[in-house]
Scaffold this active site. Sequence first.
Site, PDB file in Angstrom:
ATOM      1  N   CYS A 156       0.840  -1.184   0.000  1.00  0.00           N
ATOM      2  CA  CYS A 156       0.000   0.000   0.000  1.00  0.00           C
ATOM      3  C   CYS A 156       0.879   1.240   0.000  1.00  0.00           C
ATOM      4  O   CYS A 156       1.617   1.467   0.950  1.00  0.00           O
ATOM      5  CB  CYS A 156      -0.908  -0.005   1.224  1.00  0.00           C
ATOM      6  SG  CYS A 156      -1.832   1.514   1.413  1.00  0.00           S
ATOM      7  N   CYS A 199       3.256  -9.004   3.432  1.00  0.00           N
ATOM      8  CA  CYS A 199       4.136  -9.632   2.454  1.00  0.00           C
ATOM      9  C   CYS A 199       3.393  -9.948   1.164  1.00  0.00           C
ATOM     10  O   CYS A 199       2.171  -9.911   1.119  1.00  0.00           O
ATOM     11  CB  CYS A 199       4.764 -10.891   3.023  1.00  0.00           C
ATOM     12  SG  CYS A 199       3.608 -12.248   3.166  1.00  0.00           S
ATOM     13  N   CYS A 231       0.842 -12.777   1.168  1.00  0.00           N
ATOM     14  CA  CYS A 231      -0.409 -12.439   1.841  1.00  0.00           C
ATOM     15  C   CYS A 231      -1.273 -11.533   0.973  1.00  0.00           C
ATOM     16  O   CYS A 231      -2.488 -11.665   0.941  1.00  0.00           O
ATOM     17  CB  CYS A 231      -0.130 -11.774   3.187  1.00  0.00           C
ATOM     18  SG  CYS A 231       0.418 -12.961   4.419  1.00  0.00           S
ATOM     19  N   ASP A 265     -21.764  -0.996  32.351  1.00  0.00           N
ATOM     20  CA  ASP A 265     -22.228  -0.004  33.316  1.00  0.00           C
ATOM     21  C   ASP A 265     -22.253   1.396  32.725  1.00  0.00           C
ATOM     22  O   ASP A 265     -22.785   2.316  33.324  1.00  0.00           O
ATOM     23  CB  ASP A 265     -21.315  -0.014  34.548  1.00  0.00           C
ATOM     24  CG  ASP A 265     -22.029  -0.531  35.760  1.00  0.00           C
ATOM     25  OD1 ASP A 265     -23.221  -0.869  35.638  1.00  0.00           O
ATOM     26  OD2 ASP A 265     -21.412  -0.598  36.832  1.00  0.00           O
ATOM     27  N   LYS A 310     -21.616   0.681  42.120  1.00  0.00           N
ATOM     28  CA  LYS A 310     -20.466   0.395  41.265  1.00  0.00           C
ATOM     29  C   LYS A 310     -20.388  -1.045  40.788  1.00  0.00           C
ATOM     30  O   LYS A 310     -21.393  -1.613  40.412  1.00  0.00           O
ATOM     31  CB  LYS A 310     -19.174   0.765  42.021  1.00  0.00           C
ATOM     32  CG  LYS A 310     -19.148   2.218  42.410  1.00  0.00           C
ATOM     33  CD  LYS A 310     -18.399   2.428  43.704  1.00  0.00           C
ATOM     34  CE  LYS A 310     -19.033   3.513  44.517  1.00  0.00           C
ATOM     35  NZ  LYS A 310     -18.909   3.400  45.931  1.00  0.00           N
ATOM     36  N   ASP A 345     -12.856  -9.291  35.162  1.00  0.00           N
ATOM     37  CA  ASP A 345     -12.829  -7.892  34.754  1.00  0.00           C
ATOM     38  C   ASP A 345     -12.737  -7.870  33.233  1.00  0.00           C
ATOM     39  O   ASP A 345     -12.285  -8.839  32.633  1.00  0.00           O
ATOM     40  CB  ASP A 345     -11.579  -7.194  35.311  1.00  0.00           C
ATOM     41  CG  ASP A 345     -11.665  -7.011  36.806  1.00  0.00           C
ATOM     42  OD1 ASP A 345     -12.737  -7.268  37.370  1.00  0.00           O
ATOM     43  OD2 ASP A 345     -10.650  -6.615  37.399  1.00  0.00           O
ATOM     44  N   ASP A 360     -14.618  -6.922  46.610  1.00  0.00           N
ATOM     45  CA  ASP A 360     -14.146  -8.305  46.566  1.00  0.00           C
ATOM     46  C   ASP A 360     -13.819  -8.856  47.954  1.00  0.00           C
ATOM     47  O   ASP A 360     -14.282  -9.933  48.329  1.00  0.00           O
ATOM     48  CB  ASP A 360     -12.949  -8.445  45.618  1.00  0.00           C
ATOM     49  CG  ASP A 360     -11.971  -7.289  45.716  1.00  0.00           C
ATOM     50  OD1 ASP A 360     -12.173  -6.424  46.592  1.00  0.00           O
ATOM     51  OD2 ASP A 360     -11.014  -7.240  44.943  1.00  0.00           O
TER      52      ASP A 360
HETATM   53  O1  LIG Z   1     -18.887   1.210  38.352  1.00  0.00           O
HETATM   54  C1  LIG Z   1     -18.119   0.323  37.985  1.00  0.00           C
HETATM   55  C2  LIG Z   1     -16.723   0.371  38.220  1.00  0.00           C
HETATM   56  C3  LIG Z   1     -15.921  -0.664  37.771  1.00  0.00           C
HETATM   57  N1  LIG Z   1     -16.454  -1.709  37.096  1.00  0.00           N
HETATM   58  C4  LIG Z   1     -15.550  -2.808  36.630  1.00  0.00           C
HETATM   59  O2  LIG Z   1     -14.686  -3.240  37.639  1.00  0.00           O
HETATM   60  C5  LIG Z   1     -13.555  -3.872  37.071  1.00  0.00           C
HETATM   61  C6  LIG Z   1     -12.274  -3.550  37.819  1.00  0.00           C
HETATM   62  O3  LIG Z   1     -11.879  -2.223  37.620  1.00  0.00           O
HETATM   63  P1  LIG Z   1     -10.338  -1.780  37.462  1.00  0.00           P
HETATM   64  O4  LIG Z   1     -10.318  -0.323  37.276  1.00  0.00           O
HETATM   65  O5  LIG Z   1      -9.660  -2.616  36.457  1.00  0.00           O
HETATM   66  O6  LIG Z   1      -9.763  -2.042  38.889  1.00  0.00           O
HETATM   67  P2  LIG Z   1      -8.471  -2.848  39.344  1.00  0.00           P
HETATM   68  O7  LIG Z   1      -7.864  -2.128  40.488  1.00  0.00           O
HETATM   69  O8  LIG Z   1      -7.574  -3.171  38.240  1.00  0.00           O
HETATM   70  O9  LIG Z   1      -9.220  -4.150  39.855  1.00  0.00           O
HETATM   71  C7  LIG Z   1      -8.959  -4.909  41.013  1.00  0.00           C
HETATM   72  O10 LIG Z   1      -9.549  -4.370  42.182  1.00  0.00           O
HETATM   73  C8  LIG Z   1     -10.968  -4.204  42.148  1.00  0.00           C
HETATM   74  C9  LIG Z   1     -11.413  -3.747  43.516  1.00  0.00           C
HETATM   75  O11 LIG Z   1     -11.042  -2.442  43.772  1.00  0.00           O
HETATM   76  C10 LIG Z   1     -11.662  -5.496  41.803  1.00  0.00           C
HETATM   77  O12 LIG Z   1     -13.019  -5.260  41.648  1.00  0.00           O
HETATM   78  C11 LIG Z   1     -11.098  -6.040  40.527  1.00  0.00           C
HETATM   79  O13 LIG Z   1     -11.702  -7.255  40.204  1.00  0.00           O
HETATM   80  C12 LIG Z   1      -9.597  -6.239  40.695  1.00  0.00           C
HETATM   81  O14 LIG Z   1      -9.041  -6.753  39.495  1.00  0.00           O
HETATM   82  C13 LIG Z   1     -13.528  -3.464  35.609  1.00  0.00           C
HETATM   83  O15 LIG Z   1     -13.872  -4.570  34.822  1.00  0.00           O
HETATM   84  C14 LIG Z   1     -14.612  -2.405  35.533  1.00  0.00           C
HETATM   85  O16 LIG Z   1     -15.242  -2.398  34.297  1.00  0.00           O
HETATM   86  C15 LIG Z   1     -17.815  -1.769  36.869  1.00  0.00           C
HETATM   87  O17 LIG Z   1     -18.308  -2.705  36.269  1.00  0.00           O
HETATM   88  N2  LIG Z   1     -18.618  -0.759  37.316  1.00  0.00           N
HETATM   89 MN   LIG Z   2      -7.875  -3.987  36.353  1.00  0.00          MN
HETATM   90 ZN   LIG Z   3       2.542 -12.463   5.038  1.00  0.00          ZN
HETATM   91 ZN   LIG Z   4      -2.737   1.408   3.418  1.00  0.00          ZN
END
Ligand SMILES: O=c1ccn([C@@H]2O[C@H](COP(=O)(O)OP(=O)(O)O[C@H]3O[C@H](CO)[C@@H](O)[C@H](O)[C@H]3O)[C@@H](O)[C@H]2O)c(=O)[nH]1
Ligand SMILES: [Mn+2]
Ligand SMILES: [Zn+2]
Ligand SMILES: [Zn+2]
Length: 978
Positions: free
Chosen positions: A28, A36, A39, A293, A434, A459, A677
Amino acid sequence: MMESGVPLCNTCGEAVGVDEKGEVFVACQECNFAICKACVEYEIREGRKACLRCGTPFEVNSMADAERNELGSRSTMAAQLNDPQDTGIHARHISSVSTLDSEYNDESGNPIWKNRVESWKDKKNKKKKAPTKAEKEAQVPPEQQMEEKQIADASEPLSTVIPIAKSKLAPYRTVIIMRLIILALFFHYRVTHPVDSAYPLWLTSIICEIWFAYSWVLDQFPKWSPVNRITHVDRLSARYKKEGEPSELAAVDFFVSTVDPMKEPPLITANTVLSILAVDYPVDKVSCYLSDDGAAMLSFESLVETADFARKWVPFCKKYSIEPRAPEFYFSQKIDYLKDKIQPSFVKERRAMKRDYEEFKVRVNALVAKAQKAPEEGWSMQDGTPWPGNNSRDHPGMIQVFLGSSGAHDIEGNELPRLVYVSREKRPGFQHHKKAGAENALVRVSAILTNAPYILNLDCDHYVNYSNAVREAMCFLMDPQVGRNVCYVQFPQRFDGIDRSDRYANRNTVFFDVNMKGLDGIQGPVYVGTGCVFNRQALYGYGPPSMPNLPKPSSSCSWCGCCSCCCPSKKPTKDLSEVYRDSKREDLNAAIFNLGEIDNYDEHERSMLISQMSFEKTFGLSTVFIESTLLANGGVPESAHPSMLIKEAIHVISCGYEEKTAWGKEIGWIYGSVTEDILTGFKMHCRGWRSIYCMPLRPAFKGSAPINLSDRLHQVLRWALGSVEIFLSRHCPLWYGFGGGRLKWLQRLAYINTIVYPFTSLPLVAYCSIPAICLLTGKFIIPTLSNLASVLFLGLFLSIIVTSVLELRWSGVSIEDWWRNEQFWVIGGVSAHLFAVFQGFLKMLAGLDTNFTVTAKAADDAEFGELYMIKWTTLLIPPTTLLIVNMVGVVAGFSDALNKGYEAWGPLFGKVFFAFWVILHLYPFLKGLMGRQNRTPTIVVLWSVLLASVFSLVWVKIDPFVSKSDADLTQSCSSIDC
Ligand SMILES: O=c1ccn([C@@H]2O[C@H](COP(=O)(O)OP(=O)(O)O[C@H]3O[C@H](CO)[C@@H](O)[C@H](O)[C@H]3O)[C@@H](O)[C@H]2O)c(=O)[nH]1
Ligand SMILES: [Mn+2]
Ligand SMILES: [Zn+2]
Ligand SMILES: [Zn+2]
């Protein structure tokens, strides 16, 4: 990817090669997309005549224009919906997303409610005709039953506990005990030998040391008896899959939660979903629920694309047993993908698949690009109706079912797992709780649509890295011996894309490989929010089957019924109010447990009983849901009409549904903390369940971690804040759940540790500033050492090192990981944890709610680019200040010693040692602060320099730690030096 020399083909991964003129082959001219010749030729043969990246037609073909238009239009949603090719694919009908305005708290007078009761009765009647499992068993002649049972019993257990070798554990325990004794002697010495010249300084340091010792005890003893486990997946398969019969493995509902498609790229979520759909498990036993959410049309649209792509991806994965089954991560693996592959068609199909994936990516990225700027009037769907989720804070509940038995099949005509899009209703004025709220909504929707007895939650960024993971979990959950009392099986969190040295201890190895194994030897690992397979019944607030929580009002103890095990002497002296409170607390369990025994009543009586026993108060006003909770083995009543089920599913995700119920209080994911959690797992352990830690050799799930300092600190801040919230709530492990006596005390110790650790930040900050203060004032926290004292200090020092070394030996954690952990313990301690403590208390006093700030998930391309990024936050001030103060202290100390001459060097050594201890621990922080091009935000530097100099000056001037009477030189000689 194209840093040097000849670039690699984006499709097949081989070098692009050169053309006739000896120049690098360019397909391109527009965007130089590396691909390649082989492909490209394949592309053209397959009828795709435009560049995969930019859509510009390849020069080779003159009639490419038409095709290009086709490809271009494919990336807009509206066009796809009109694409005649796609008719018949259920997934394409975007406008059919089901929504319904909720009806709050209808009384039974409401026709809708009546309707539900009617349909429920209907179902009951029908169900009666079909013999239940127990009935079937009863029909089998007893002798034959016996025989069958024996066969089952004879089969071996599905998992084995591998205790840590005695030779490793015995010395470890001995050293712990020795350390405890040395610690006691040490404190005896410290307390009886105050430093008169610097009394306040000495007092502060003693208090800090006592706190550290206490937090060490909390951390250490739950690691007393660690275990490892191995599973026997082959036995599981043998037991639950008989030749020629359908598999008897239990069904699993997968939950994926996402909230903000801008921070959590849809492509990442899509990969997670794809890895679930392709999991190695009977297709009809798998359902995947995505909770959105953010009610974003982008998330929905990319799920539509994902469902479509899964039709090609899933059969490919299964045909060639590839691993992992998340395409992004599969194709970016830097290994020989031909290893162990024997089918000749593999290379060709892989190549085609890679191309298909690239196209899928282009489409999803186009959706993302389009979603950057919302039109003024909001998004609208293909038929012109506005997207119901245009206001993410005020929208109806939405559900859309893709794939599954009645939906689209894969390109080879096989059934695919069911995929369900769920966005719970949001209205202003309602608490949404949340992530915990989102998970609870999924629990209810899934109970109505599929009702699998097990739930795996992830997650959005944690994909299935090992397609056999679910089977691993089933080795515990479906084992008749082990599984009965298991509330969940937790897998360790593992991560991709962390910088090699893991500067900010993102991997958390010490926690996942040491602490969690220790807990597994007590009552099981804590729940960490993702990568966990739940027993649905445990989420409903039931206790484990072996300890039914039936309160027996007349006889003895309300907990165990025997009263020799859990309340030895207290019981007779319990006063009335206590009894009342206990029984209140057990009300719920009572209601649930009694219900199991009322099968004998007729339908009418039973429904009367149900309402009497406040079932609705527990689970909310959905008979279909309540009914589903009674099916301990899962499954939905066949009689239920699909359209009615969707209606009911929308009802249970309405925002008023949980009002005046036990959701989030006693059942489901528990509310009240941003670390939902910990709380959720804690409740289950308090009810007497045990959990299992499962660590297959190949990591079962993998996620992404925040890799730059600011994001990481904010994540740690959120966790610590969650802990403080629990500490201040009624669920504080310090006093919650003693009544039952079901939480083992070591387990309680561990839980206490997980909620009090943020408070360690206070003594930590104090302790980290002490060396600086000592250097600046010339005082010291330790008096002149006697021989005995020197031995004690040395002993303590050694025992600390030896415990760590022995711990690393049984756990297999590397010394590097351990050191990172130590460092980050200090860094997080003096920044995030400190703020969490203050914020936690402030929020409690002001009655504010804490935010769940989701961590941004890095898009795959930027390799560690983010590591050096630093965003300005107040979190950076305390560690920066500490660093500077200590460095200034070291300089001041040296210059002072230079002035004073030879004798001053001895005492200097001790102080500088401590200052270096601080600086060394904060070193990764310093590195992070400097960034790649030394671009620390000026404001941070300014503030820190200011604070540091103010403090230094104040210390030197006021010298508060020196009592006025003995401020003269002779007295200060009682410090370590002379
Ligand atoms: O209002 C909300 C806020 C968050 N989430 C989900 O919660 C998950 C975890 O959020 P993230 O920002 O990735 O937090 P981490 O600190 O990386 O997560 C750790 O810590 C969290 C607790 O604070 C746990 O809920 C998670 O499972 C754990 O992986 C994600 O899939 C979000 O989409 C929702 O569904 N709704
Ligand atoms: Mn996370
Ligand atoms: Zn290739
Ligand atoms: Zn291109």
